[in-house]
Enzyme design. Structure first.
Site, PDB file in Angstrom:
ATOM      1  N   GLY A  63       4.108  73.434  -4.163  1.00  0.00           N
ATOM      2  CA  GLY A  63       4.315  74.648  -3.395  1.00  0.00           C
ATOM      3  C   GLY A  63       5.701  74.749  -2.804  1.00  0.00           C
ATOM      4  N   ASN A 110      17.571  77.206  -0.846  1.00  0.00           N
ATOM      5  CA  ASN A 110      16.926  78.507  -0.993  1.00  0.00           C
ATOM      6  C   ASN A 110      16.273  78.839   0.349  1.00  0.00           C
ATOM      7  OD1 ASN A 110      14.929  80.569  -1.452  1.00  0.00           O
ATOM      8  ND2 ASN A 110      15.042  80.142  -3.642  1.00  0.00           N
ATOM      9  N   GLU A 127       8.701  67.975   6.057  1.00  0.00           N
ATOM     10  CA  GLU A 127       7.914  67.337   7.102  1.00  0.00           C
ATOM     11  C   GLU A 127       8.420  67.550   8.522  1.00  0.00           C
ATOM     12  OE1 GLU A 127       5.998  63.444   5.452  1.00  0.00           O
ATOM     13  OE2 GLU A 127       7.990  63.612   4.577  1.00  0.00           O
TER      14      GLU A 127
END
Length: 784
Positions: free
Chosen positions: A507, A657, A730
């Site tokens: 993802g 991005n 994270e």
């Protein structure tokens, strides 16, 4: 997602001789660029849409339980109901007689598995991938509740499930330890070793400095066990062709997974193929090899045909490890200006006799703020439970709750703004004197505070629409890792390029981001670049964990692009020609490789990696950081907490991005809201079993639990990392629990130190009195 953009899902296929089926290597699709997009670079730093988005939302993406494999049988597990026991008898007659049943495999009939590695090696990190050292179906001993004691293989899933309920197993229960608090006296200190994050450290005399400090805070915190509940439950499809094995699985680390299967089943690594183009969420739970995978492979060997073993939600909870609970003490000493003079952070965690390990709960307390005296200590207690494992930001997510809650309490004792306290204790070096390669804590504090309107916030405890309103903030911190990655990169005469790497896509937008990097490095349009990933037949990639995959692949890709430029230079380019034009004119494709997957070169690469890791860790600390700001509303009658608004700012180095980076950070914050308010895997001390092991009882955040979010990224490259990338997977979850708890304290005066922040913990201290006391009241008992 822009639904007007068409995404075409293309694949590379090969035929497996045993099943006559096709297997898929994910290939980043070529897609049309939006009309408003000029189709020219630079591409890095642009918010390009994810290439796999349409395939996923339309069902075109194939997940681990969806592969169409001929002659497929189905497996189902029988789980032990005791934390410690001996199997005294097994009756499989009724199950074997059920229509459609092919085999019932127990410890009396199972083939022998090779043992898991007894020790981890820094030269072979695949030794870390065993979720448990239990010899599944090779022993009559039960080591934890939920340990599989039989596998039923049948023609249909329904037949396997029903037959599994007919298997009768008799046990002789044995004494078991399942209560962490009752076993704290048996805790053993963790010794620091090479390659481990900080578990224990000492600098100066922290206890003496704490005793002498004009202002002190000494709090105890508890966090519960957490269970992995990814959208895609664990599933494995396995097929043998003699001694050649093909496995379709949702793994976060194809290379380590493959090597572990080869070891356990006694076949060469080259004989094992792992296909994993899509992973429907992992968060660490799919970073190890667990019982379901091993027994699916075993069942396929016994049955002599492909077998699929999909886990129920309950089976995931009882056979796949989760986050360790913690018991923490955080003590801070400061002068009256708010500068830290002492930091003490102690943590007790739980492991298992059959696996699991300590986490870096205390690590950030020696890095994030500089203090002249620091003592960090970690201890573990072995309990007869399923081994714990990695879960998003293992250690930092729970440790930051203790550290940042204590910092908030210190700000309260000093009468100092929490943001200002953190500014005064920011430093370009850790408490141990190590420099940061890149640290922008002040900048994220300023950006987050300004965006939130921190200086103009309402007084904490103000009643609005019958709710107590509070504001809280906390810092986020997570180390950055860089591993070796192997890639091949081809530039073809038709003007297209193909990057090949056995990476995972969970993802993050892996294929999209690395296509952007290649497009810039070779001067190509973005839609001319594809990436093949998700298959062990491709060059080895590090796993999707530790926020390290993107930076590691970028490093290898940039080296590969340099090799392509040199190779094209040898073709005799003409003046003004692009790389693609030279290759097209000569008709000679160029393909280069970086790294080695096997042999002496691979071994030398591992040695060089360890040497580089040790050298770099002595030179500087690499880390992502951030600042969370939130508003909560607390019902004074019930104690219910609702998060009303969230603003966060992060420094994750270069944002390759921005759209995908902020998506990752939002996901981390949402998971942090679960940690803060709802998630808790309750262990029944009598049975060692998780109470309510499904989604009906284990509440992960839903849309109704998530407030409007505003996420900012500095986009400031780290000069020591490839393209300045640090990692964003994270850091988003770290500090979230503390930010919510600090806002609850601001609203109510109640210092909740025991996660999750459920309404009973708030209500019994707040009651119906909206007045806020001047001193914090803790909701947890004394800790370690």
């Amino acid at each position: 997602m822009n639904t007007g953009t068409t995404t075409l899902m293309t694949t590379l296929t090969t035929t497996e001789s045993t099943t006559e089926s096709t297997t898929e290597t994910a290939l980043a699709p070529t897609r049309a660029t939006p009309a408003a997009d000029p189709g020219t670079g630079p591409w890095v730093g642009r918010p390009v849409e994810r290439r796999d988005g349409t395939a996923k939302v339309t069902g075109a993406a194939t997940y681990s339980a969806e592969w169409q494999v001929p002659d497929l049988a189905h497996g189902w597990l029988v789980l032990a109901p005791h934390p410690r026991a001996r199997i005294t008898a097994v009756d499989t007659a009724a199950a074997e007689a059920h229509p459609g049943v092919l085999h019932v495999i127990t410890h009396l009939t199972a083939p022998t598995l090779k043992p898991a590695p007894a020790k981890e090696s820094v030269l072979d990190l695949s030794t870390r991938v065993a979720g448990s050292r239990v010899a599944y179906l090779n022993t009559d001993e039960v080591h934890h509740d939920g340990q599989p004691v039989a596998v039923v293989v049948a023609e249909t899933l329904e037949a396997a499930q029903w037959a599994a309920s007919l298997v009768r197993v008799d046990y002789s229960p044995m004494p078991a330890r399942t209560d962490l608090d009752a076993s704290l006296a048996t805790a053993q200190p963790v010794k620091q070793s090479l390659g481990m994050p900080t578990m224990t450290a000492s600098h100066g005399d922290a206890d003496a400095a704490l005793a002498a400090a004009p202002v002190t805070v000494d709090l105890h915190f508890t966090t519960p066990q957490h269970a992995h509940q990814a959208m895609e439950p664990h599933a494995t499809t396995a097929s043998w062709d003699g001694d050649r094995l093909t496995v379709w699985d949702a793994t976060q680390n194809i290379d380590w997974f493959r090597k572990h299967l080869a070891l356990r089943f006694g076949v060469p690594v080259a004989a094992v193929r792992v296909v994993s183009p899509y992973v429907g969420g992992g968060f660490g739970g799919k970073g190890s090899v667990w019982a379901g995978t091993l027994l699916a492979v075993m069942a396929a060997r016994v049955a002599g045909r492909p077998v699929r073993l999909s886990l129920s939600r309950e089976a995931v909870t009882r056979t796949v490890g989760g986050r360790t609970p913690t018991r923490q003490r955080v003590a801070l000493g400061a002068d009256r200006d708010g500068r830290l003079t002492a930091v003490v952070h102690e943590a007790v965690l739980r492991t298992s006799p059959t696996g699991g390990g300590p986490e870096q709960v205390v690590s950030a307390s020696g890095d994030l703020y500089a203090a002249p005296a620091v003592r960090l200590a970690t201890s573990t207690v072995e309990l007869d439970l399923l081994p714990n494992t990695f879960m998003r930001a293992p250690g930092e997510s729970t440790g930051s709750f203790g550290l940042e809650s204590a910092m908030d309490q210190l700000a309260h004792e000093l009468g100092l703004d929490p943001v200002e306290l953190r500014r005064r204790n920011d430093s370009d070096r850790t408490s141990h004197g190590t420099a940061f390669s890149h640290k922008r804590v002040r900048e994220v504090l300023d950006l987050g505070a300004a965006s939130y309107g921190w200086s103009g916030r309402s007084r904490g405890g103000t009643l609005v629409d019958g709710h107590l309103v509070g504001h809280g903030m906390a810092l986020a911190f997570h180390p950055a890792w860089l591993f070796d990655a192997n890639v091949t990169l081809a530039l073809r005469p038709d003007g297209t390029a193909l990057l090949r790497c056995g990476a995972q896509e969970m993802g993050m937008g892996t294929a999209t981001v690395h296509a952007q990097v290649v497009a810039d490095a070779l001067g190509l349009p973005l839609d001319a670049v594809q990436m093949a990933y998700g298959d062990s037949d491709l060059p080895i990639s590090p796993g999707a964990g530790g926020s390290a995959q993107s930076a590691s692949i970028v490093s290898a890709t940039l080296r590969a692009a340099e090799k392509v430029r040199h190779a094209v230079g040898r073709l005799g380019p003409r003046a003004g020609e692009s790389l693609a034009e030279t290759v097209a004119r000569t008709g000679k494709p160029v393909e280069v490789a970086v790294g080695a997957d096997s042999g002496l070169r691979a071994r030398a690469q591992s040695v060089a990696f360890v040497a580089r890791f040790v050298r770099d860790s002595r030179r500087f600390v690499r880390a992502a950081s951030g600042a969370h700001f939130c508003e909560v509303r607390v019902d004074p009658d019930t104690g219910e907490v609702r998060v009303a608004r969230w603003v966060a700012a992060f420094d994750v180095g270069r944002a390759l991005n921005p759209r995908l980076v902020t998506s990752q950070l939002r996901g981390g914050i949402v998971m942090g809201l679960g940690l803060a308010l709802t998630e808790e895997a309750v262990i029944d001390g009598r049975t060692g079993r998780v109470v309510g092991p499904g989604l009906a009882d284990y509440h992960v955040p839903s849309h109704a639990d998530v407030p409007p979010m505003e996420v900012h990224v500095l986009d400031d490259p780290d000069p020591t990392m490839p393209l300045g990338v640090v990692g964003a997977g994270e850091v988003g979850i770290t500090g979230v629990g503390a930010a919510v708890a600090n806002a609850v304290f601001d609203a109510t005066g109640v210092r909740v130190t025991d996660l999750p922040i459920t309404l009973d913990k708030v209500h019994r201290l707040v009651g119906t009195d909206p007045a806020r006391p001047g001193a914090a009241r803790s909701t947890s008992p004394a800790g370690p």
